[in-house]
Structure formats: C-alpha cells, structure tokens
Design a protein around this motif. Structure first.
Motif, mmCIF file in Angstrom:
data_model
loop_
_atom_site.group_PDB
_atom_site.id
_atom_site.type_symbol
_atom_site.label_atom_id
_atom_site.label_comp_id
_atom_site.label_asym_id
_atom_site.label_seq_id
_atom_site.Cartn_x
_atom_site.Cartn_y
_atom_site.Cartn_z
ATOM 1 N N ASP A 22 0.831 -1.215 0.000
ATOM 2 C CA ASP A 22 0.000 0.000 0.000
ATOM 3 C C ASP A 22 0.861 1.258 0.000
ATOM 4 O O ASP A 22 0.596 2.212 -0.726
ATOM 5 N N GLN A 23 1.894 1.251 0.835
ATOM 6 C CA GLN A 23 2.782 2.424 0.888
ATOM 7 C C GLN A 23 3.441 2.656 -0.469
ATOM 8 O O GLN A 23 3.567 3.792 -0.929
ATOM 9 N N ALA A 24 3.866 1.571 -1.115
ATOM 10 C CA ALA A 24 4.532 1.710 -2.420
ATOM 11 C C ALA A 24 3.564 2.289 -3.446
ATOM 12 O O ALA A 24 3.917 3.182 -4.228
ATOM 13 N N ARG A 25 2.330 1.803 -3.434
ATOM 14 C CA ARG A 25 1.345 2.280 -4.417
ATOM 15 C C ARG A 25 1.046 3.767 -4.210
ATOM 16 O O ARG A 25 0.996 4.545 -5.158
ATOM 17 N N VAL A 26 0.892 4.151 -2.964
ATOM 18 C CA VAL A 26 0.587 5.562 -2.660
ATOM 19 C C VAL A 26 1.748 6.455 -3.102
ATOM 20 O O VAL A 26 1.555 7.485 -3.752
ATOM 21 N N GLU A 27 2.977 6.036 -2.761
ATOM 22 C CA GLU A 27 4.135 6.855 -3.129
ATOM 23 C C GLU A 27 4.287 6.913 -4.654
ATOM 24 O O GLU A 27 4.565 7.978 -5.220
ATOM 25 N N ALA A 28 4.079 5.781 -5.324
ATOM 26 C CA ALA A 28 4.216 5.755 -6.795
ATOM 27 C C ALA A 28 3.195 6.684 -7.443
ATOM 28 O O ALA A 28 3.494 7.355 -8.435
ATOM 29 N N ASN A 29 2.014 6.742 -6.861
ATOM 30 C CA ASN A 29 0.966 7.589 -7.460
ATOM 31 C C ASN A 29 1.204 9.077 -7.238
ATOM 32 O O ASN A 29 0.529 9.897 -7.847
ATOM 33 N N ARG A 30 2.152 9.428 -6.385
ATOM 34 C CA ARG A 30 2.505 10.845 -6.220
ATOM 35 C C ARG A 30 3.411 11.337 -7.353
ATOM 36 O O ARG A 30 3.557 12.532 -7.570
ATOM 37 N N CYS A 31 4.077 10.405 -8.062
ATOM 38 C CA CYS A 31 5.053 10.802 -9.093
ATOM 39 C C CYS A 31 4.340 11.552 -10.221
ATOM 40 O O CYS A 31 3.225 11.218 -10.605
ATOM 41 N N LEU A 32 5.013 12.579 -10.732
ATOM 42 C CA LEU A 32 4.446 13.391 -11.809
ATOM 43 C C LEU A 32 4.815 12.843 -13.183
ATOM 44 O O LEU A 32 4.416 13.406 -14.199
ATOM 45 N N PHE A 33 5.605 11.780 -13.220
ATOM 46 C CA PHE A 33 6.037 11.156 -14.470
ATOM 47 C C PHE A 33 6.554 12.218 -15.446
ATOM 48 O O PHE A 33 6.078 12.349 -16.578
ATOM 49 N N CYS A 34 7.506 12.970 -14.975
ATOM 50 C CA CYS A 34 8.008 14.127 -15.729
ATOM 51 C C CYS A 34 8.611 13.714 -17.063
ATOM 52 O O CYS A 34 9.309 12.702 -17.158
ATOM 53 N N PHE A 35 8.357 14.540 -18.068
ATOM 54 C CA PHE A 35 9.056 14.401 -19.346
ATOM 55 C C PHE A 35 10.470 14.922 -19.121
ATOM 56 O O PHE A 35 10.671 15.892 -18.405
ATOM 57 N N ASP A 36 11.490 14.290 -19.692
ATOM 58 C CA ASP A 36 12.879 14.722 -19.474
ATOM 59 C C ASP A 36 13.193 14.757 -17.976
ATOM 60 O O ASP A 36 13.776 15.725 -17.456
ATOM 61 N N ALA A 37 12.803 13.722 -17.284
ATOM 62 C CA ALA A 37 12.832 13.720 -15.822
ATOM 63 C C ALA A 37 14.238 13.985 -15.274
ATOM 64 O O ALA A 37 15.187 13.269 -15.624
ATOM 65 N N PRO A 38 14.393 14.987 -14.407
ATOM 66 C CA PRO A 38 15.723 15.272 -13.844
ATOM 67 C C PRO A 38 16.259 14.145 -12.980
ATOM 68 O O PRO A 38 17.474 13.982 -12.844
ATOM 69 N N CYS A 39 15.364 13.342 -12.387
ATOM 70 C CA CYS A 39 15.832 12.220 -11.572
ATOM 71 C C CYS A 39 16.620 11.222 -12.433
ATOM 72 O O CYS A 39 17.593 10.631 -11.970
ATOM 73 N N VAL A 40 16.193 11.045 -13.686
ATOM 74 C CA VAL A 40 16.901 10.115 -14.580
ATOM 75 C C VAL A 40 18.284 10.662 -14.918
ATOM 76 O O VAL A 40 19.279 9.933 -14.933
ATOM 77 N N GLN A 41 18.326 11.985 -15.170
ATOM 78 C CA GLN A 41 19.629 12.597 -15.499
ATOM 79 C C GLN A 41 20.605 12.432 -14.330
ATOM 80 O O GLN A 41 21.810 12.359 -14.529
ATOM 81 N N ALA A 42 20.069 12.387 -13.111
ATOM 82 C CA ALA A 42 20.944 12.314 -11.936
ATOM 83 C C ALA A 42 21.404 10.891 -11.635
ATOM 84 O O ALA A 42 22.256 10.691 -10.771
ATOM 85 N N CYS A 43 20.822 9.908 -12.325
ATOM 86 C CA CYS A 43 21.177 8.502 -12.055
ATOM 87 C C CYS A 43 22.307 8.075 -12.987
ATOM 88 O O CYS A 43 22.121 8.078 -14.210
ATOM 89 N N PRO A 44 23.466 7.684 -12.464
ATOM 90 C CA PRO A 44 24.564 7.262 -13.348
ATOM 91 C C PRO A 44 24.188 6.102 -14.262
ATOM 92 O O PRO A 44 24.750 5.969 -15.347
ATOM 93 N N THR A 45 23.233 5.253 -13.852
ATOM 94 C CA THR A 45 22.834 4.154 -14.732
ATOM 95 C C THR A 45 21.612 4.512 -15.576
ATOM 96 O O THR A 45 21.096 3.666 -16.318
ATOM 97 N N SER A 46 21.138 5.754 -15.488
ATOM 98 C CA SER A 46 20.033 6.264 -16.327
ATOM 99 C C SER A 46 18.817 5.356 -16.313
ATOM 100 O O SER A 46 18.191 5.103 -17.352
ATOM 101 N N ILE A 47 18.457 4.832 -15.161
ATOM 102 C CA ILE A 47 17.237 4.012 -15.065
ATOM 103 C C ILE A 47 16.044 4.877 -15.474
ATOM 104 O O ILE A 47 15.976 6.067 -15.125
ATOM 105 N N ASP A 48 15.107 4.285 -16.189
ATOM 106 C CA ASP A 48 13.864 4.991 -16.566
ATOM 107 C C ASP A 48 12.995 5.068 -15.292
ATOM 108 O O ASP A 48 12.112 4.241 -15.071
#
Ligand code: SF4
Length: 436
Positions: A22-48
């Motif tokens: 339940d906690q995972a689902r709630v937290e996942a649903n808060r994500c804005l699913f950004c285009f050009d997501a800065p979180c991806v740019q910050a990940c050295p392995t570029s996980i989607d």
C-alpha cells in the motif's frame, strides 16, 4: 564461502525499512512522471525512473523490476546503498515546490526485492560468440560487466583475490544499509544468467596467475580491481594493538566478529563517508564514546552532511581542525591519541598538542592505488588511476577498465554504470576484431 550468522553486522536494523504494497502504491501515485525527468539525469545508470514508478502505480511489478534491472543489474543493492539524497531524490522536481520528493530508492527496493523473492529472471545469455573476456575484480563493476557480456553471448571468467564476490558491496557497505548476505544473494541472481566462471582467492599478477596468462587466455580484459588497502598513517605508536585501517575493520565487522567488549572510547580519524560509516557502526555496536577527529572544519568534511547528521543524532561527537601526531600506549595496549591543532590551511599550530583517550583507533584516511595491473599491462594513468575514455577503453586496445581503479573511488552505482558501458564497448571490440 558461507558467512557466519553471528557476525558483528548481524544485529543492525535497516535504517530505511521497506515499503508495504500500500505504501509503495501511494508513493508511486505521487510521481508526476516528468518528461525529461531530472531524476533520470541524476542517475549514473540512467534508469527509466518515471517508467518503473508508473509500473508500480499500475500494479505491473514484474515490468517495474525488469525496467530497473535492464539498466542496472545491481539495482537491488543500489536501492539500498545509493546516496539518493544527492542523486535521483535530490533532483526530484518536488524539491523545488517545497513538497517531499519521491522516495525513488525505496520504490526501487520494493520492486527489486520482489523480483528476488519471487525468483523473476528476465535475462538470458546470448548465443555463444566464441569470444572470451577475463574480468579482474568481482565487485559491482566486474559483476555488471560480466552480466552484460553474457547477454551478448561472450564467455566470461571473473578473477578475484577475495574468497567472496561483490567487492565492497559485500565487505564494505554499512550494515544499516545492506548486510553481506544480501549482497551475496544479489550476486547469485546475477550469476543465474549462467556460465559465468569464477576463480576466487586468486591474485592476478602472482606467480600462480601472471597477467601474461590472462592476456593469452582471453580476447579482452576488463580491469575492475578497485582500490588498494587502507592508507595507514606512519606515526609513533601506529604498531599498537587496536590501531587499524577502516576498510580492514569494516570487512572484519561484516564478515566476522569484532571484539569491542572493553572499548570505552573509539576514535575515528578522517572526515569522509567511510569515517562516518565507521562512526555510526561503532555507535550501533554499543561503544559508549565515539569521536570523529578531522583535520578540516565540520563544514569542510568530504562526507555527506546528511550522513554526519545521522551519526551525530545517534550519539557520535566530532572534533575539528585536529591532526594526529602519534598514539599513546601502555605495553602493546592503546590508551590515547596525540593530536595537534591545525589552522585553516591544515598547518600545525605550535604548542597546541593534546592527548585524548582511546581504546580503539580506526584510520579512515583513504585507500592506496593498485598499480600492478598498470605496470604489467603497460596502461596509461591519469592522477594515479587507470586512464580510460567514456566507455572504459584504456591505452591498450584489448584492455578496458572501470570502477574505483579508473574513477578513483565513487559510488556503487557509478561502478555498475562503468561496468555495463565497458561491456558494450568490449562487445563492439570483439565483434569487429580480426582475432589476435
Ligand atoms: Fe517522478 Fe520526481 Fe522523477 Fe518527476 S523528478 S519523474 S516527480 S521522481
């Protein structure tokens, strides 16, 4: 190698407990699913990242784990050990809105733990190519390279001087982030792709296994040997019992039992993340007084501020602008550390010496460089590291390198990215070579 169940690290609790569904689902649903997501740019392995979070939000948990592991086959340990506060989570757009950022590491842990628990395997070895790669060093870079090379169909042998795989992921990670047995479980998952030969407890470069034999046995080499042993301060009294290097102490604590029964005061020398880890571990193991002594200021520490804050909250003390000049003892027993005050340029202030009590001193002054591979393979270096291009190619066409030996000592996730990308470069080299 089986690890003893009563090792010192065993009693540590996870500092970030896992999510419930339940906690995972709630937290996942808060994500804005950004285009050009800065979180991806910050990940050295570029996980989607928005991609795997969306799959958690829509209950496609297999798909989520696959997305993570496709980019980062050590995604389970990275979810635990990455300093997400300064990587993906630190770059989440919510930070700019004054809203708590998405807990990407905890969501990644949720999906990858499930993949392990359920035994989901997503990747198969490619059709055999007849080419073989020797990987020297079975830490995160070596493992990531091995897995990707098997996906391409190349034969792989990992050589490691330790009796266990995983490098610092197994022997060096703070136990409140990940314990050694979880690292070994992850390694079993990586090896499950099949036919990754391992030769453990062998020192490449020794008489038994000279570098020339490896060059002759393989079509390409990936050198991921990490850093060398602790840099030990050559000071009067450094020979006393219970004066030890940080990497050695952490390895003892993670793979066996450290005796702290009569340690009242432990002093950790250094101001980096390894020093902070040792401080937190000593506090967690019940040492009454734990002090970190650093040459610089509190603000100038190279360790992460959030980690030091946690250490302080746990009960540790810091002493700043002090440098060790010797160790005091009675017989072979350590009794204290002799320190001198240093100025803003880290120069000793005359007449400022003092002695503080210590029953244990752990030196976290960095690690030496391993240069044997460099000499044997005639590799070019850059500031003591193996010089590589962006894809891990060295000055020798059949030798690639990555991880701490090439980057000087970064995060696990950097090593994974470098191993994976070097594997792609090795694959290109092997598929275009005429044969040596
Ligand atoms: Fe989601 Fe934050 Fe990444 Fe945007 S930046 S995709 S909100 S985790």
């Amino acid at each position: 190698m089986t690890l003893p169940s009563d090792r010192s690290e065993a009693g540590f609790e996870d500092f970030k407990p896992p999510y419930t569904p339940d906690q995972a689902r709630v937290e996942a649903n808060r994500c804005l699913f950004c285009f050009d997501a800065p979180c991806v740019q910050a990940c050295p392995t570029s996980i989607d990242i928005p991609g795997f979070i969306r799959k958690i939000a829509t209950d496609n948990l297999r798909g989520s784990a696959r997305t993570i592991l496709d980019s980062n086959v050590l995604g389970m340990s990275c979810a635990r050990v990455c300093p997400v506060e300064v990587l993906c989570v630190g770059d989440c757009v919510y930070n700019e809105m004054g809203v708590p950022p998405i807990q990407i590491g905890k969501l990644q842990r949720y999906a990858t733990d499930l993949a392990f628990d359920e035994g989901w395997q997503f990747f198969e070895a490619g059709a055999p190519t007849g080419r073989s790669v020797g990987i020297v060093g079975g830490g995160p870079a070596g493992l990531a390279a091995a897995h990707r090379l098997r996906r391409f169909g190349h034969a792989v042998t990992i050589y490691d001087q330790r009796p266990v795989l995983g490098g610092l992921n197994t022997t060096g990670v703070a136990p409140y982030k990940m314990k050694a047995d979880r690292s070994l479980e992850e390694i079993a998952y990586v090896l499950a792709i099949g036919e990754i030969e391992t030769r453990l407890g062998v020192e490449v470069g020794s008489e038994i296994l000279p570098w020339e034999d490896l060059v002759a046995a393989h079509d390409a080499l990936f050198v991921a040997i990490g850093l060398g042993p602790d840099t030990l301060l050559d000071l009067p009294g450094a020979h006393l019992e219970r004066v030890i290097g940080a990497v050695e102490w952490i390895e003892q604590m993670k793979t066996g039992k450290v005796d702290l029964a009569d340690v009242e005061t432990a002093v950790v020398l250094g101001g980096g993340n390894t020093a902070i880890d040792v401080v937190r571990e000593l506090v967690g193991l019940g040492v009454p007084n734990v002090e970190m002594v650093y040459r610089g200021t509190e603000a100038g520490m190279s360790g992460y501020a959030h980690e030091w804050r946690a250490a302080r909250e746990a009960g540790a003390r810091g002493r700043w602008q002090l440098a060790p000049v010797g160790f005091e003892g009675a017989g072979t027993d350590l009794t204290g550390v002799r320190l001198v005050r240093v100025d803003a340029h880290k120069q000793p202030v005359p007449g400022s010496e003092l002695v503080i009590d210590a029953d244990l001193v752990v030196m976290a002054e960095g690690q030496s460089k391993l240069d044997q591979a460099v000499q044997a393979l005639h590799l070019r270096t850059d500031r003591g590291r193996i010089a590589v291009d962006a894809r891990g190619a060295t000055s020798q066409p059949f030798v690639f390198a990555g991880g701490d030996a090439a980057n000087g000592g970064k995060e696990v996730v950097n090593a994974v990215a470098e191993g994976r990308d070097a594997a792609v470069a090795i694959h290109e080299y092997l598929t275009t070579m005429e044969g040596r």
